[in-house]
Motif scaffolding. Structure first.
Motif, mmCIF file in Angstrom:
data_model
loop_
_atom_site.group_PDB
_atom_site.id
_atom_site.type_symbol
_atom_site.label_atom_id
_atom_site.label_comp_id
_atom_site.label_asym_id
_atom_site.label_seq_id
_atom_site.Cartn_x
_atom_site.Cartn_y
_atom_site.Cartn_z
ATOM 1 N N TYR A 131 0.168 1.637 -3.057
ATOM 2 C CA TYR A 131 1.506 1.888 -3.620
ATOM 3 C C TYR A 131 2.389 2.663 -2.650
ATOM 4 C CZ TYR A 131 5.223 3.839 -6.509
ATOM 5 O OH TYR A 131 6.454 4.197 -7.006
ATOM 6 N N GLU A 132 3.674 2.317 -2.656
ATOM 7 C CA GLU A 132 4.720 3.077 -1.972
ATOM 8 C C GLU A 132 5.887 3.220 -2.938
ATOM 9 O OE1 GLU A 132 5.863 0.779 1.389
ATOM 10 O OE2 GLU A 132 3.971 1.055 2.466
ATOM 11 N N ALA A 133 6.643 4.296 -2.822
ATOM 12 C CA ALA A 133 7.804 4.504 -3.687
ATOM 13 C C ALA A 133 8.729 3.294 -3.620
ATOM 14 C CB ALA A 133 8.558 5.759 -3.262
ATOM 15 N N GLY A 134 9.074 2.777 -4.786
ATOM 16 C CA GLY A 134 9.934 1.597 -4.862
ATOM 17 C C GLY A 134 9.182 0.327 -5.190
ATOM 18 N N LYS A 135 7.900 0.295 -4.843
ATOM 19 C CA LYS A 135 7.077 -0.852 -5.207
ATOM 20 C C LYS A 135 6.742 -0.785 -6.700
ATOM 21 C CE LYS A 135 4.718 -1.915 -0.825
ATOM 22 N NZ LYS A 135 3.378 -2.061 -0.180
ATOM 23 N N SER A 136 6.159 -1.829 -7.214
ATOM 24 C CA SER A 136 5.771 -1.882 -8.620
ATOM 25 C C SER A 136 4.479 -1.101 -8.828
ATOM 26 C CB SER A 136 5.561 -3.340 -9.051
ATOM 27 O OG SER A 136 4.851 -3.409 -10.263
ATOM 28 N N LEU A 137 4.569 0.056 -9.460
ATOM 29 C CA LEU A 137 3.379 0.874 -9.689
ATOM 30 C C LEU A 137 2.375 0.146 -10.573
ATOM 31 C CD1 LEU A 137 2.011 3.621 -9.246
ATOM 32 C CD2 LEU A 137 3.217 4.468 -11.267
ATOM 33 N N ALA A 138 2.862 -0.685 -11.484
ATOM 34 C CA ALA A 138 1.978 -1.414 -12.401
ATOM 35 C C ALA A 138 0.996 -2.316 -11.661
ATOM 36 C CB ALA A 138 2.808 -2.247 -13.370
ATOM 37 N N LYS A 139 1.352 -2.723 -10.437
ATOM 38 C CA LYS A 139 0.479 -3.612 -9.667
ATOM 39 C C LYS A 139 -0.629 -2.849 -8.944
ATOM 40 C CE LYS A 139 3.977 -7.191 -8.955
ATOM 41 N NZ LYS A 139 4.752 -7.994 -7.962
ATOM 42 N N ASN A 194 9.744 -5.361 -6.870
ATOM 43 C CA ASN A 194 9.757 -4.417 -5.745
ATOM 44 C C ASN A 194 11.209 -4.014 -5.493
ATOM 45 O OD1 ASN A 194 9.633 -3.015 -3.322
ATOM 46 N ND2 ASN A 194 8.189 -4.425 -2.361
ATOM 47 N N LEU A 195 11.504 -2.729 -5.609
ATOM 48 C CA LEU A 195 12.878 -2.241 -5.480
ATOM 49 C C LEU A 195 13.197 -1.688 -4.094
ATOM 50 C CD1 LEU A 195 13.215 -0.398 -8.918
ATOM 51 C CD2 LEU A 195 13.836 -2.752 -8.343
ATOM 52 N N GLN A 196 12.271 -1.809 -3.171
ATOM 53 C CA GLN A 196 12.538 -1.338 -1.816
ATOM 54 C C GLN A 196 13.568 -2.224 -1.122
ATOM 55 O OE1 GLN A 196 8.629 -1.374 0.030
ATOM 56 N NE2 GLN A 196 8.405 0.836 -0.262
ATOM 57 N N GLU A 231 8.357 6.382 -11.927
ATOM 58 C CA GLU A 231 7.145 5.928 -11.239
ATOM 59 C C GLU A 231 6.840 6.749 -9.989
ATOM 60 O OE1 GLU A 231 6.780 1.223 -12.499
ATOM 61 O OE2 GLU A 231 7.455 1.745 -10.478
ATOM 62 N N VAL A 232 7.877 7.233 -9.330
ATOM 63 C CA VAL A 232 7.666 8.029 -8.123
ATOM 64 C C VAL A 232 6.794 9.248 -8.431
ATOM 65 C CG1 VAL A 232 8.799 9.471 -6.394
ATOM 66 C CG2 VAL A 232 9.764 7.253 -6.979
ATOM 67 N N CYS A 233 7.053 9.885 -9.566
ATOM 68 C CA CYS A 233 6.251 11.044 -9.971
ATOM 69 C C CYS A 233 4.912 10.611 -10.562
ATOM 70 C CB CYS A 233 7.012 11.879 -11.001
ATOM 71 S SG CYS A 233 8.644 12.418 -10.461
#
Length: 440
Positions: free
Chosen positions: A257-265, A42-44, A224-226
């Protein structure tokens, strides 16, 4: 003194040669060398993990220029409130078919309007206010009404085959309403600031507390954001469950999902195996429909070398678009002739074997041909994001429609040179030395 001048000359010469070969890559050096952090982290910012969505009006005060550019783009118009903007409806309701299950006055929100437009109608589900999509959509490209079946796509086995029984809260709202994907709240219609930067309540209180900024992270996580919306997916639970287990509860977006979180999850990518055609992709990975940019892109050399969506598309204006591209100028920002990243020919004609001012010398026509449709009855207008040139032989090999081949789209009706078959076009490439054992 003379020795120092000679040494200085050599240094300057070396710098000049390096800059000529790699100068256009230098602005992207930091991005291309970002350490890969993996897809699980998580990059947030810690403060953002406790934040909630507040809407774009809270952003406007401090980010006027970005807000202005964004407000004139297509993203905020993906969902429009008809009561606030009646002109959002682009369809001709005087020609609405008699078996439509709605009238103009029933429409609460419009979905889209650039290529097609669908219509949201209010409906309660088990006491909760929700919406459904009408059984007809307006095809902007053809100027005609056509049937729309919400359940027609991958979730055809997850919902009753009746539009009135498929809530938009499970299908459309996650990508089209800001905040809904994460909080299951329609904070704001359309795709606004927080859809790409994550919830901003703490940042609004204290601007020193960060929101997620995609351009500051490694290329994979930046995209991932896009890709949260611009990549076809399945409900993430299908990794462990079958479709019958989530009947009437399948989601067509990465819920949570939220921007910055792990989209893979949160997102299970639409299944595809190279060499095997599906309902969504040709056997070489090219998409048949819209919203497949991400699925195609991950197979591309661009993605493998760290180039990202926002290197080409301004994240606020969204330019360039399929309808408004910038000719070769954008591509030539990096791809200078005789440069490290190519093309390795000396000039445009040597690279394309077409006249400079012809369609055959436009980068997008060969490397991003129109291969997809927005609906089954729409013309081919969705450009590929795989970037690799597909030869006529490959088009035949993968059983793709001839109309998706970059060469055929022009030369099938070439009055000067005469119509040419796919096999003839392949021979042309071979005679130019553009196709050999290394490019099959």
């Amino acid at each position: 003194m003379k020795k120092y001048l000679i040494l200085l000359f050599i240094i300057v010469a070396v710098i000049f040669v390096i800059y000529k070969k790699e100068g256009k890559i230098l602005p992207y050096y930091e991005q291309l060398t970002q350490p890969y952090v993996g897809v699980e982290k998580n990059l947030q910012d810690n403060s953002q993990k406790e934040a909630h969505f507040v809407g774009s009006q809270k952003c406007k005060k401090c980010h006027k220029e970005n807000y202005h550019e964004w407000s004139h783009s297509g993203h905020p118009k993906m969902i429009q409130d008809v009561a606030k903007n009646p002109k959002a409806i682009v369809a001709n309701f005087l020609k609405l078919p008699a078996d439509a299950n709605f009238k103009k006055e029933d429409v609460v929100y419009t979905i889209g309007g650039k290529f097609k437009q669908r219509y949201m109608l209010a409906k309660d589900f088990n006491g909760s206010a929700d919406y459904v999509v009408g059984n007809y959509q307006w095809n902007v490209q053809t100027g005609k009404w056509q049937h729309y079946k919400t359940w027609h796509y991958w979730y055809k086995d997850a919902y009753p085959h009746d539009n009135m029984k498929v809530p938009t809260s499970k299908t459309c709202d996650g990508c089209h309403f800001t905040g809904y994907m994460s909080e299951q709240k329609r904070v704001e219609p359309g795709i606004s600031c927080e859809a790409c930067h994550g919830p901003g309540s703490e940042h609004v209180k204290n601007p020193k507390l960060a929101v997620f900024v995609a351009s500051e992270v490694d290329p994979v996580r930046q995209n991932e954001v896009c890709l949260q919306c611009h990549m076809r997916n399945r409900d993430n639970r299908l990794k462990d469950e079958n479709i019958s287990q989530i009947y009437n509860d399948a989601y067509d977006y990465p819920k949570g999902y939220e921007a910055g979180k792990s989209l893979a999850k949160y997102k299970m990518v639409a299944p595809f195996e190279m060499g095997h055609e599906t309902g969504e992709f040709y056997a070489n990975g090219m998409g048949k429909h819209n919203r497949t940019q991400g699925n195609e892109y991950v197979h591309s050399g661009m993605a493998k070398h760290g180039i990202t969506c926002i290197n080409c598309h301004d994240p606020h204006t969204l330019q360039p678009t399929a309808q408004h591209n910038s000719g070769n100028a954008l591509c030539m920002k990096c791809h200078s002739f005789d440069s490290v990243v190519g093309p390795h020919e000396k000039n445009l004609e040597a690279h394309t074997h077409h006249k400079v001012d012809s369609k055959g010398s436009l980068c997008v026509e060969c490397h991003m041909p129109k291969v997809g449709r927005h609906t089954g009855k729409s013309p081919l207008t969705v450009r590929s994001h795989m970037f690799g040139f597909v030869t006529p032989a490959q088009t035949l090999k993968y059983k793709m429609p001839k109309e998706t081949n970059a060469c055929y789209t022009c030369h099938a009706t070439d009055k000067k040179a005469g119509k040419r078959s796919m096999k003839q076009l392949q021979k042309d490439l071979e005679s130019w030395g553009m196709v050999g054992w290394d490019k099959q």
